[in-house]
Enzyme design. Structure first.
Site, mmCIF file in Angstrom:
data_model
loop_
_atom_site.group_PDB
_atom_site.id
_atom_site.type_symbol
_atom_site.label_atom_id
_atom_site.label_comp_id
_atom_site.label_asym_id
_atom_site.label_seq_id
_atom_site.Cartn_x
_atom_site.Cartn_y
_atom_site.Cartn_z
ATOM 1 N N SER A 223 39.471 50.547 62.686
ATOM 2 C CA SER A 223 38.587 51.301 63.564
ATOM 3 C C SER A 223 38.800 52.793 63.406
ATOM 4 O O SER A 223 39.909 53.249 63.096
ATOM 5 C CB SER A 223 38.874 50.891 65.020
ATOM 6 O OG SER A 223 38.289 51.782 65.934
ATOM 7 N N TYR B 59 43.922 49.916 72.585
ATOM 8 C CA TYR B 59 43.170 49.294 71.495
ATOM 9 C C TYR B 59 43.366 50.076 70.206
ATOM 10 O O TYR B 59 43.681 49.503 69.153
ATOM 11 C CB TYR B 59 41.685 49.230 71.844
ATOM 12 C CG TYR B 59 40.806 48.907 70.659
ATOM 13 C CD1 TYR B 59 40.737 47.609 70.162
ATOM 14 C CD2 TYR B 59 40.071 49.902 70.018
ATOM 15 C CE1 TYR B 59 39.944 47.312 69.062
ATOM 16 C CE2 TYR B 59 39.278 49.613 68.919
ATOM 17 C CZ TYR B 59 39.220 48.323 68.448
ATOM 18 O OH TYR B 59 38.461 48.030 67.350
ATOM 19 N N LYS C 284 45.297 49.089 66.387
ATOM 20 C CA LYS C 284 44.740 49.247 65.045
ATOM 21 C C LYS C 284 45.658 50.111 64.177
ATOM 22 O O LYS C 284 45.842 49.834 62.984
ATOM 23 C CB LYS C 284 43.332 49.839 65.111
ATOM 24 C CG LYS C 284 42.309 48.914 65.753
ATOM 25 C CD LYS C 284 42.208 47.579 65.028
ATOM 26 C CE LYS C 284 41.172 46.662 65.630
ATOM 27 N NZ LYS C 284 41.090 45.347 64.938
#
Length: 336
Positions: free
Chosen positions: A125, A150, A154
Protein backbone atom coordinates in the site's frame (compact mmCIF):
# COMPACT_ATOMS: atom_id res chain seq x y z
CA UNK A 1 -0.51 -24.32 -16.90
CA UNK A 2 0.85 -22.66 -13.77
CA UNK A 3 -1.20 -22.98 -10.58
CA UNK A 4 -1.42 -19.75 -8.58
CA UNK A 5 -2.71 -19.40 -5.02
CA UNK A 6 -4.69 -16.20 -4.42
CA UNK A 7 -5.36 -15.51 -0.75
CA UNK A 8 -8.35 -13.28 -0.15
CA UNK A 9 -9.43 -14.23 -3.63
CA UNK A 10 -13.12 -13.52 -3.08
CA UNK A 11 -12.47 -9.97 -1.91
CA UNK A 12 -12.67 -6.81 -4.01
CA UNK A 13 -9.20 -6.73 -5.56
CA UNK A 14 -8.64 -10.47 -5.21
CA UNK A 15 -11.71 -11.47 -7.21
CA UNK A 16 -10.83 -9.13 -10.07
CA UNK A 17 -7.29 -10.50 -10.10
CA UNK A 18 -8.59 -14.08 -10.19
CA UNK A 19 -10.62 -13.16 -13.29
CA UNK A 20 -7.55 -11.72 -15.03
CA UNK A 21 -5.44 -14.76 -14.10
CA UNK A 22 -8.01 -17.23 -15.40
CA UNK A 23 -8.53 -15.24 -18.58
CA UNK A 24 -4.75 -15.41 -19.08
CA UNK A 25 -4.76 -19.21 -18.76
CA UNK A 26 -3.60 -19.69 -15.17
CA UNK A 27 -5.13 -22.29 -12.89
CA UNK A 28 -6.24 -20.50 -9.71
CA UNK A 29 -6.65 -21.75 -6.16
CA UNK A 30 -8.42 -19.39 -3.76
CA UNK A 31 -8.09 -19.21 0.00
CA UNK A 32 -10.58 -16.95 1.77
CA UNK A 33 -12.06 -17.06 5.26
CA UNK A 34 -15.18 -15.12 4.16
CA UNK A 35 -14.74 -12.62 6.99
CA UNK A 36 -15.02 -9.70 4.57
CA UNK A 37 -16.40 -11.40 1.45
CA UNK A 38 -19.21 -13.64 0.28
CA UNK A 39 -19.15 -17.13 -1.20
CA UNK A 40 -21.47 -15.91 -4.00
CA UNK A 41 -18.43 -14.22 -5.56
CA UNK A 42 -17.08 -17.67 -6.50
CA UNK A 43 -20.12 -18.26 -8.71
CA UNK A 44 -19.76 -14.81 -10.30
CA UNK A 45 -16.10 -15.42 -11.15
CA UNK A 46 -17.16 -18.69 -12.77
CA UNK A 47 -19.85 -16.91 -14.79
CA UNK A 48 -17.36 -14.32 -16.06
CA UNK A 49 -14.53 -16.69 -16.98
CA UNK A 50 -16.29 -19.99 -17.61
CA UNK A 51 -13.93 -21.66 -15.10
CA UNK A 52 -14.60 -22.32 -11.41
CA UNK A 53 -11.50 -21.78 -9.27
CA UNK A 54 -10.57 -24.32 -6.62
CA UNK A 55 -11.79 -22.78 -3.33
CA UNK A 56 -10.67 -23.44 0.25
CA UNK A 57 -12.24 -21.69 3.23
CA UNK A 58 -9.27 -21.26 5.55
CA UNK A 59 -8.36 -18.76 8.26
CA UNK A 60 -4.68 -18.04 7.60
CA UNK A 61 -4.17 -17.20 11.28
CA UNK A 62 -4.49 -20.91 12.04
CA UNK A 63 -1.04 -22.30 11.32
CA UNK A 64 -2.11 -25.95 11.29
CA UNK A 65 -4.75 -25.28 8.62
CA UNK A 66 -2.22 -23.42 6.47
CA UNK A 67 0.19 -26.35 6.78
CA UNK A 68 -2.55 -28.84 5.91
CA UNK A 69 -3.43 -26.87 2.77
CA UNK A 70 0.15 -26.85 1.48
CA UNK A 71 0.38 -30.59 2.12
CA UNK A 72 -2.58 -31.13 -0.21
CA UNK A 73 -2.07 -28.60 -3.02
CA UNK A 74 1.03 -27.96 -5.14
CA UNK A 75 1.35 -24.36 -6.36
CA UNK A 76 3.70 -22.32 -8.56
CA UNK A 77 3.20 -18.91 -6.97
CA UNK A 78 1.23 -16.86 -4.45
CA UNK A 79 -0.59 -13.55 -4.67
CA UNK A 80 -1.34 -12.53 -1.10
CA UNK A 81 -4.30 -10.20 -0.57
CA UNK A 82 -5.82 -11.59 2.62
CA UNK A 83 -5.60 -8.85 5.25
CA UNK A 84 -7.64 -6.47 7.34
CA UNK A 85 -7.54 -3.15 5.50
CA UNK A 86 -9.46 -0.31 7.17
CA UNK A 87 -7.21 2.55 8.33
CA UNK A 88 -9.65 3.88 10.93
CA UNK A 89 -10.52 0.46 12.34
CA UNK A 90 -6.84 -0.45 12.57
CA UNK A 91 -6.31 2.38 15.07
CA UNK A 92 -9.08 0.97 17.25
CA UNK A 93 -8.09 -2.71 16.95
CA UNK A 94 -4.30 -2.77 16.54
CA UNK A 95 -3.75 -6.25 17.97
CA UNK A 96 -6.32 -7.76 15.59
CA UNK A 97 -4.50 -6.16 12.67
CA UNK A 98 -1.06 -7.35 13.76
CA UNK A 99 -2.28 -10.88 14.41
CA UNK A 100 -4.06 -11.17 11.09
CA UNK A 101 -1.87 -9.19 8.71
CA UNK A 102 1.51 -10.26 10.08
CA UNK A 103 0.75 -13.76 11.38
CA UNK A 104 -0.82 -14.98 8.15
CA UNK A 105 2.09 -13.59 6.10
CA UNK A 106 4.65 -15.38 8.27
CA UNK A 107 2.82 -18.70 8.02
CA UNK A 108 2.66 -18.47 4.22
CA UNK A 109 6.36 -17.63 3.93
CA UNK A 110 7.28 -20.47 6.28
CA UNK A 111 5.46 -22.94 4.06
CA UNK A 112 7.22 -21.50 1.00
CA UNK A 113 10.61 -21.82 2.71
CA UNK A 114 10.00 -25.37 3.90
CA UNK A 115 8.91 -26.49 0.44
CA UNK A 116 11.40 -24.44 -1.62
CA UNK A 117 8.54 -22.58 -3.31
CA UNK A 118 9.05 -19.33 -5.18
CA UNK A 119 7.18 -16.36 -6.71
CA UNK A 120 5.37 -14.25 -4.10
CA UNK A 121 3.38 -11.08 -4.80
CA UNK A 122 2.39 -8.95 -1.84
CA UNK A 123 -0.59 -6.64 -1.67
CA UNK A 124 1.13 -3.60 -0.22
CA UNK A 125 0.00 0.00 0.00
CA UNK A 126 1.01 3.60 -0.53
CA UNK A 127 0.46 3.99 3.22
CA UNK A 128 4.01 2.70 3.68
CA UNK A 129 5.22 6.18 2.69
CA UNK A 130 3.20 8.02 5.34
CA UNK A 131 2.89 11.67 4.36
CA UNK A 132 5.51 11.96 1.63
CA UNK A 133 7.78 15.02 1.46
CA UNK A 134 7.05 15.56 -2.22
CA UNK A 135 4.42 14.58 -4.77
CA UNK A 136 3.97 12.55 -6.86
CA UNK A 137 5.47 9.76 -4.76
CA UNK A 138 8.14 7.58 -6.37
CA UNK A 139 9.72 4.41 -5.05
CA UNK A 140 12.75 6.30 -3.74
CA UNK A 141 10.62 8.20 -1.24
CA UNK A 142 11.64 7.41 2.34
CA UNK A 143 9.56 4.98 4.36
CA UNK A 144 8.40 7.12 7.27
CA UNK A 145 6.78 6.12 10.51
CA UNK A 146 3.34 4.85 9.56
CA UNK A 147 0.39 7.07 10.43
CA UNK A 148 -1.87 4.06 11.06
CA UNK A 149 -1.63 0.51 12.35
CA UNK A 150 -2.76 -0.73 8.93
CA UNK A 151 0.10 1.14 7.26
CA UNK A 152 2.52 -0.25 9.80
CA UNK A 153 1.44 -3.83 9.02
CA UNK A 154 2.30 -3.16 5.39
CA UNK A 155 5.70 -1.69 6.28
CA UNK A 156 6.50 -4.63 8.55
CA UNK A 157 5.17 -7.06 5.92
CA UNK A 158 7.55 -5.70 3.30
CA UNK A 159 10.47 -5.97 5.74
CA UNK A 160 9.60 -9.59 6.54
CA UNK A 161 9.39 -10.47 2.83
CA UNK A 162 12.66 -8.72 1.97
CA UNK A 163 14.54 -10.51 4.76
CA UNK A 164 12.98 -13.86 3.83
CA UNK A 165 13.97 -13.43 0.19
CA UNK A 166 17.55 -12.68 1.20
CA UNK A 167 17.73 -15.60 3.61
CA UNK A 168 15.94 -18.29 1.64
CA UNK A 169 16.42 -17.38 -2.02
CA UNK A 170 12.80 -16.59 -2.78
CA UNK A 171 11.71 -13.91 -5.26
CA UNK A 172 8.94 -11.45 -4.46
CA UNK A 173 7.29 -8.24 -5.65
CA UNK A 174 5.33 -5.84 -3.48
CA UNK A 175 2.78 -3.70 -5.28
CA UNK A 176 2.23 -0.47 -3.40
CA UNK A 177 -1.12 0.56 -4.64
CA UNK A 178 -3.17 3.60 -4.10
CA UNK A 179 -7.00 3.71 -3.91
CA UNK A 180 -8.85 1.04 -5.94
CA UNK A 181 -12.36 1.82 -7.20
CA UNK A 182 -14.88 0.55 -9.73
CA UNK A 183 -16.19 -2.86 -10.70
CA UNK A 184 -15.81 -5.43 -13.46
CA UNK A 185 -17.41 -4.43 -16.76
CA UNK A 186 -19.86 -7.33 -16.39
CA UNK A 187 -21.03 -5.74 -13.09
CA UNK A 188 -20.98 -9.26 -11.65
CA UNK A 189 -18.22 -8.48 -9.12
CA UNK A 190 -17.37 -5.25 -7.33
CA UNK A 191 -16.68 -3.73 -3.93
CA UNK A 192 -19.12 -5.06 -1.33
CA UNK A 193 -18.03 -3.98 2.15
CA UNK A 194 -19.73 -5.76 5.03
CA UNK A 195 -21.22 -3.22 7.43
CA UNK A 196 -20.46 0.49 7.25
CA UNK A 197 -17.97 1.22 4.42
CA UNK A 198 -14.51 2.40 5.43
CA UNK A 199 -13.59 3.65 1.95
CA UNK A 200 -14.85 6.75 0.18
CA UNK A 201 -16.35 5.31 -3.01
CA UNK A 202 -18.70 2.68 -1.52
CA UNK A 203 -19.82 5.29 1.02
CA UNK A 204 -20.59 7.64 -1.87
CA UNK A 205 -22.55 5.03 -3.80
CA UNK A 206 -24.46 3.87 -0.71
CA UNK A 207 -25.36 7.48 0.08
CA UNK A 208 -26.56 8.03 -3.48
CA UNK A 209 -28.63 4.84 -3.21
CA UNK A 210 -30.25 6.03 0.02
CA UNK A 211 -28.65 3.35 2.19
CA UNK A 212 -26.69 5.99 4.10
CA UNK A 213 -28.31 9.23 5.21
CA UNK A 214 -25.30 11.36 4.40
CA UNK A 215 -21.68 11.18 3.31
CA UNK A 216 -19.07 12.21 5.85
CA UNK A 217 -16.16 14.23 4.47
CA UNK A 218 -13.42 13.92 7.07
CA UNK A 219 -11.70 17.28 7.19
CA UNK A 220 -11.86 20.41 5.03
CA UNK A 221 -8.87 22.14 6.59
CA UNK A 222 -6.06 20.22 4.89
CA UNK A 223 -3.42 22.30 3.06
CA UNK A 224 -4.91 21.42 -0.34
CA UNK A 225 -6.69 23.59 -2.96
CA UNK A 226 -10.18 22.85 -1.58
CA UNK A 227 -9.19 21.78 1.95
CA UNK A 228 -10.05 18.08 1.51
CA UNK A 229 -7.63 15.16 1.35
CA UNK A 230 -6.16 14.10 -1.99
CA UNK A 231 -5.80 10.51 -3.18
CA UNK A 232 -4.98 8.58 -6.35
CA UNK A 233 -8.00 6.52 -7.45
CA UNK A 234 -7.20 3.55 -9.71
CA UNK A 235 -9.74 1.33 -11.47
CA UNK A 236 -9.70 -2.14 -9.91
CA UNK A 237 -9.38 -3.85 -13.32
CA UNK A 238 -6.23 -1.85 -14.08
CA UNK A 239 -4.94 -2.81 -10.64
CA UNK A 240 -5.71 -6.49 -11.20
CA UNK A 241 -3.78 -6.42 -14.46
CA UNK A 242 -0.75 -5.04 -12.61
CA UNK A 243 -0.67 -8.25 -10.55
CA UNK A 244 -0.72 -10.27 -13.74
CA UNK A 245 2.24 -8.25 -15.07
CA UNK A 246 4.15 -8.72 -11.81
CA UNK A 247 3.53 -12.48 -11.86
CA UNK A 248 4.74 -12.70 -15.46
CA UNK A 249 7.91 -10.84 -14.45
CA UNK A 250 8.67 -13.31 -11.66
CA UNK A 251 7.82 -16.46 -13.60
CA UNK A 252 9.99 -15.35 -16.55
CA UNK A 253 12.80 -14.33 -14.17
CA UNK A 254 12.82 -10.74 -15.42
CA UNK A 255 13.17 -9.26 -11.93
CA UNK A 256 16.32 -7.27 -11.19
CA UNK A 257 16.55 -8.30 -7.52
CA UNK A 258 14.93 -10.91 -5.30
CA UNK A 259 12.62 -8.31 -3.76
CA UNK A 260 11.17 -5.49 -5.84
CA UNK A 261 8.43 -2.96 -5.17
CA UNK A 262 6.37 -0.80 -7.50
CA UNK A 263 3.83 1.98 -7.14
CA UNK A 264 0.54 1.16 -8.80
CA UNK A 265 -1.74 4.15 -9.37
CA UNK A 266 -2.83 6.60 -12.03
CA UNK A 267 -0.42 9.42 -11.25
CA UNK A 268 -3.31 11.85 -10.75
CA UNK A 269 -4.46 13.17 -7.41
CA UNK A 270 -8.14 13.93 -6.79
CA UNK A 271 -9.56 15.58 -3.68
CA UNK A 272 -12.61 14.23 -1.88
CA UNK A 273 -14.68 17.11 -3.26
CA UNK A 274 -13.29 16.44 -6.77
CA UNK A 275 -14.49 12.85 -6.49
CA UNK A 276 -17.92 13.90 -5.21
CA UNK A 277 -18.37 16.28 -8.17
CA UNK A 278 -17.14 13.66 -10.64
CA UNK A 279 -19.55 11.10 -9.20
CA UNK A 280 -22.47 13.50 -9.42
CA UNK A 281 -21.62 14.10 -13.08
CA UNK A 282 -21.13 10.40 -13.89
CA UNK A 283 -24.28 9.24 -12.09
CA UNK A 284 -26.63 12.18 -12.48
CA UNK A 285 -27.23 11.99 -8.72
CA UNK A 286 -26.63 14.69 -6.13
CA UNK A 287 -24.94 13.75 -2.87
CA UNK A 288 -25.85 14.87 0.61
CA UNK A 289 -22.52 15.33 2.40
CA UNK A 290 -21.40 16.93 5.66
CA UNK A 291 -17.98 18.03 6.82
CA UNK A 292 -16.66 16.16 9.85
CA UNK A 293 -13.40 16.43 11.80
CA UNK A 294 -10.29 14.80 10.37
CA UNK A 295 -10.05 11.04 10.89
CA UNK A 296 -7.16 9.62 12.88
CA UNK A 297 -4.55 7.99 10.66
CA UNK A 298 -5.41 9.91 7.49
CA UNK A 299 -2.75 11.90 5.63
CA UNK A 300 -3.10 15.05 3.54
CA UNK A 301 -2.24 13.85 0.06
CA UNK A 302 -0.88 10.85 -1.82
CA UNK A 303 -0.63 10.16 -5.53
CA UNK A 304 1.79 8.02 -7.47
CA UNK A 305 4.70 8.42 -9.79
CA UNK A 306 4.18 5.25 -11.84
CA UNK A 307 7.20 5.62 -14.13
CA UNK A 308 8.95 2.55 -12.72
CA UNK A 309 5.91 0.26 -12.99
CA UNK A 310 5.17 1.52 -16.50
CA UNK A 311 8.71 0.66 -17.60
CA UNK A 312 9.59 -2.49 -15.67
CA UNK A 313 6.18 -4.17 -15.57
CA UNK A 314 5.16 -3.00 -19.05
CA UNK A 315 1.91 -1.86 -17.46
CA UNK A 316 -0.13 1.32 -17.36
CA UNK A 317 -3.64 2.34 -16.42
CA UNK A 318 -6.28 2.43 -19.12
CA UNK A 319 -9.44 3.53 -17.28
CA UNK A 320 -10.39 6.98 -16.01
CA UNK A 321 -11.74 8.17 -12.66
CA UNK A 322 -15.12 8.72 -14.28
CA UNK A 323 -15.17 5.16 -15.66
CA UNK A 324 -14.38 3.82 -12.20
CA UNK A 325 -17.11 5.89 -10.55
CA UNK A 326 -19.65 4.95 -13.21
CA UNK A 327 -18.87 1.24 -12.77
CA UNK A 328 -19.08 1.56 -8.98
CA UNK A 329 -22.49 3.22 -9.29
CA UNK A 330 -23.80 0.52 -11.66
CA UNK A 331 -22.54 -2.10 -9.21
CA UNK A 332 -24.29 -0.38 -6.30
CA UNK A 333 -27.55 -0.12 -8.20
CA UNK A 334 -27.41 -3.84 -8.89
CA UNK A 335 -27.12 -4.51 -5.15
CA UNK A 336 -30.14 -2.37 -4.24
Amino acid sequence: MKKILVTGGLGFIGSHTVVELQNAGYEVVIIDDLSNSKIDVLEKITEITGVQPDFHQIDLRIKEDVHRFFNSVAIDGIIHFAAFKAVGESMQKPLDYYENNIGSLVYLLQEMKNRALDHFIFSSSCTVYGQADSLPINENAPIKKASSTYGNTKQIGEEIIAESCNAYGMNAIALRYFNPIGAHESIKIGELPLGVPQNLIPFITQTAAGIRKELSVFGNDYPTPDGTAIRDYIHVVDLAKAHLSALTRLLHKKNNSNFEFFNVGTGTGSSVLDVIKAFETASGSSLNYVIKPRREGDITAAYADTTLANKELNWKTEKSLEEGLSAAWKWQQKQS
